[in-house]
Enzyme design. Structure first.
Site, PDB file in Angstrom:
ATOM      1  N   LYS A 177      35.118 -27.751  11.648  1.00 42.95           N
ATOM      2  CA  LYS A 177      34.862 -27.949  12.862  1.00 42.95           C
ATOM      3  C   LYS A 177      34.859 -26.487  13.468  1.00 42.95           C
ATOM      4  O   LYS A 177      33.947 -25.903  13.354  1.00 42.95           O
ATOM      5  CB  LYS A 177      35.738 -29.110  13.498  1.00 42.95           C
ATOM      6  CG  LYS A 177      35.127 -30.449  13.014  1.00 42.95           C
ATOM      7  CD  LYS A 177      35.934 -31.437  13.478  1.00 42.95           C
ATOM      8  CE  LYS A 177      35.320 -32.856  12.747  1.00 42.95           C
ATOM      9  NZ  LYS A 177      36.166 -33.872  12.594  1.00 42.95           N
TER      10      LYS A 177
ATOM     11  N   HIS B  36      40.972 -31.655  15.507  1.00 47.08           N
ATOM     12  CA  HIS B  36      40.070 -31.197  16.635  1.00 47.08           C
ATOM     13  C   HIS B  36      41.152 -29.954  17.498  1.00 47.08           C
ATOM     14  O   HIS B  36      40.840 -29.621  18.606  1.00 47.08           O
ATOM     15  CB  HIS B  36      39.930 -32.294  17.484  1.00 47.08           C
ATOM     16  CG  HIS B  36      38.958 -33.178  16.858  1.00 47.08           C
ATOM     17  ND1 HIS B  36      37.652 -33.200  17.006  1.00 47.08           N
ATOM     18  CD2 HIS B  36      39.029 -34.255  16.003  1.00 47.08           C
ATOM     19  CE1 HIS B  36      36.826 -33.951  16.270  1.00 47.08           C
ATOM     20  NE2 HIS B  36      37.712 -34.743  15.597  1.00 47.08           N
TER      21      HIS B  36
ATOM     22  N   SER C  13      39.913 -37.243  19.362  1.00 47.58           N
ATOM     23  CA  SER C  13      38.344 -36.619  19.469  1.00 47.58           C
ATOM     24  C   SER C  13      37.466 -37.440  20.499  1.00 47.58           C
ATOM     25  O   SER C  13      36.666 -36.842  21.015  1.00 47.58           O
ATOM     26  CB  SER C  13      37.728 -36.575  18.328  1.00 47.58           C
ATOM     27  OG  SER C  13      37.234 -37.802  17.816  1.00 47.58           O
TER      28      SER C  13
HETATM   29  C1  LIG Z   1      36.202 -35.037  11.793  1.00 48.44           C
HETATM   30  C2  LIG Z   1      37.594 -35.589  11.421  1.00 48.44           C
HETATM   31  C3  LIG Z   1      38.263 -35.948  10.171  1.00 48.44           C
HETATM   32  C4  LIG Z   1      37.518 -35.496   9.023  1.00 48.44           C
HETATM   33  O1  LIG Z   1      37.345 -33.891   8.781  1.00 48.44           O
HETATM   34  P1  LIG Z   1      36.077 -33.448   7.881  1.00 48.44           P
HETATM   35  O2  LIG Z   1      36.593 -32.124   7.524  1.00 48.44           O
HETATM   36  O3  LIG Z   1      34.650 -33.405   8.801  1.00 48.44           O
HETATM   37  O4  LIG Z   1      35.866 -34.423   6.811  1.00 48.44           O
HETATM   38  C5  LIG Z   1      39.552 -35.972  10.160  1.00 48.44           C
HETATM   39  N1  LIG Z   1      40.317 -36.317  10.951  1.00 48.44           N
HETATM   40  C6  LIG Z   1      39.675 -36.440  12.420  1.00 48.44           C
HETATM   41  C7  LIG Z   1      40.468 -36.819  13.452  1.00 48.44           C
HETATM   42  C8  LIG Z   1      38.298 -36.079  12.308  1.00 48.44           C
HETATM   43  O5  LIG Z   1      37.809 -36.155  13.658  1.00 48.44           O
END
Ligand SMILES: *Cc1c(COP(=O)(O)O)cnc(C)c1O
Length: 411
Positions: free
Chosen positions: A251, A220, A192
């Site tokens: 997301k 992502h 990310s």
């Molecule tokens: C945001 C994120 C998570 C966690 O996901 P959420 O649903 O926000 O708890 C897991 N892995 C990565 C790579 C992330 O960027």
């Protein structure tokens, strides 16, 4: 000094140290307006101002998509607010069952399991697999997310870190493990902060050669890549080669929650042994229904993905024309490289105050020192006028804080 004051004194000293190091986090108070995102309202000490959000992980604007909102309203009206318990104790509603079937089908797997967040999905699943496979070694990409790292730590299994996206290093580390020990290769598809993408097929080749389970975080990428939005593994035609695909519903799918998809036996194993799944209240049914609607919509529609691609290309081209340096990658993430924590914070503050543009500064420890950046995530809901405002504001501020531009030839 009272008892509570003595504890508070400790907390304040720790926070002061964080502030001194420039690592203290400030949250922007935002109010998203339905139907108007990426426009939002920012409340601050001096009042409020309208802003445009340029750093959201609601990558496609699904958090306000009519299909998602309609499903959530309907489920709320039909089923009420909360699930009422853990999945085991009356918390499994039909909305959860349907969502899991949808996610399993999306990834071409026998089963899926929904958690309260992507963080919990990683922590609980990786933690449980690593802890319960006897003598397990986890091979973790150096760029892995905190949720995977915490899961591995909690498992107490041996952890071997391989250089980020480095196949030679992964192979050397797989080779060094005694043949009879079970092993898991844990990695992400789209990272990310740099927006770079893992060579999934080649990692699967190595995992097969050395008898490892593959665990892929597609947080992502789900909703964003592949003909049905199932992620980079779908785009690359390798979904069937992954043992666990993990994703988020928070997301690109615009709601909240996380999941894993895999074989019926693996998923049932995690369901039966993962404390982080068993002992917590299930997601509200309306959330499950909204997420399900988002998954279904993005499975059938490529419109949002195509529009996002076009916006990302447009922003990149405009930055190039101005010589504003950004990391090259094949994803939707545009890291504009500032390389200085103070300037990065300054840029972010001025963008907000003077231009009504919200881009959170990304500083150490989230990224290495010297690579401080503004992470821009264009979406289908950003207009041409939004892009104009963004690039002209960036150009003006770039000048003011004496940051280098990149000559066209060097790009
Ligand atoms: C945001 C994120 C998570 C966690 O996901 P959420 O649903 O926000 O708890 C897991 N892995 C990565 C790579 C992330 O960027």
């Amino acid at each position: 000094m009272t008892r509570a004051d003595r504890y508070d004194r400790f907390f304040r000293a720790e926070l002061d140290a964080l502030k001194e190091a420039g690592n203290y986090r400030f949250f922007a108070d935002l109010e998203r307006r339905r139907g108007q995102f990426p426009a939002a309202l920012n409340r601050h000490a001096g009042g409020e101002r309208p802003i445009t959000v340029w750093c959201s992980n609601d990558y496609l604007g699904m958090g306000q998509h009519p299909a998602v909102l309609t499903a959530m309203h309907a489920a709320l009206d039909a089923m009420g607010a909360g699930a009422g318990g853990t999945r085991n104790i009356s918390g499994t509603t039909h909305a959860h069952v349907e969502l899991e079937a949808e996610l399993a089908a999306l990834h071409g797997k026998e089963a899926a399991l929904v958690f309260t967040s992507g963080y919990v999905a990683n922590w609980a699943s990786l933690g449980t697999l690593a802890a319960r496979l006897p003598g397990c070694v986890v091979l973790s990409d150096a760029g892995n997310h905190a949720s995977m790292i915490e899961g591995m730590r909690h498992s107490r299994a041996e952890r071997v870190i391989w250089k980020h996206n480095d196949l030679k290093d992964l192979e050397a580390k797989l080779q060094a493990i005694p043949e009879d020990r079970p092993r898991i290769v844990a990695f992400e598809s789209v990272y990310s902060m740099d927006g770079d993408i893992a060579p999934i097929a080649a990692i699967c080749d190595l995992a097969e050669r050395y008898g490892a389970l593959t665990y892929l975080d597609e947080v992502h990428a789900v909703g964003l890549y592949g003909p049905h939005g199932a992620g980079i593994a779908e785009r690359d035609g390798v979904m069937h080669r992954l043992d666990v695909i993990q994703g988020t519903l928070g997301k690109a799918y615009g709601v909240v929650g996380g999941y894993i998809a895999g074989s019926a036996a693996l998923v049932d194993f995690v369901r039966s042994f993962a404390s982080g799944f068993i002992f917590t209240t299930a997601l509200p049914p309306a959330v499950a229904a909204g997420a399900c609607a988002a998954v279904r919509h993005l499975k059938a529609s490529g419109t949002e993905r195509a529009a996002q691609k076009a916006r990302v290309a447009e922003v990149r081209a405009r930055l190039d024309a101005l010589g504003i340096p950004h990391l090259r990658n094949d994803s939707h993430i545009i890291p504009v490289m500032v390389g200085d924590p103070v300037k990065c914070r300054w840029l972010s503050d001025r963008l907000m105050e003077r231009h009504g543009i919200y881009i959170q500064p990304i500083n150490y420890p989230t990224v290495p020192k010297g690579t401080e950046r503004l992470r821009i995530t264009p979406s289908p809901v950003h207009s041409a006028a939004d892009i104009d405002r963004l690039v002209s504001a960036l150009a003006e501020l770039w000048e003011q804080c004496h940051l280098a531009r990149r000559p066209m030839a060097a790009q």
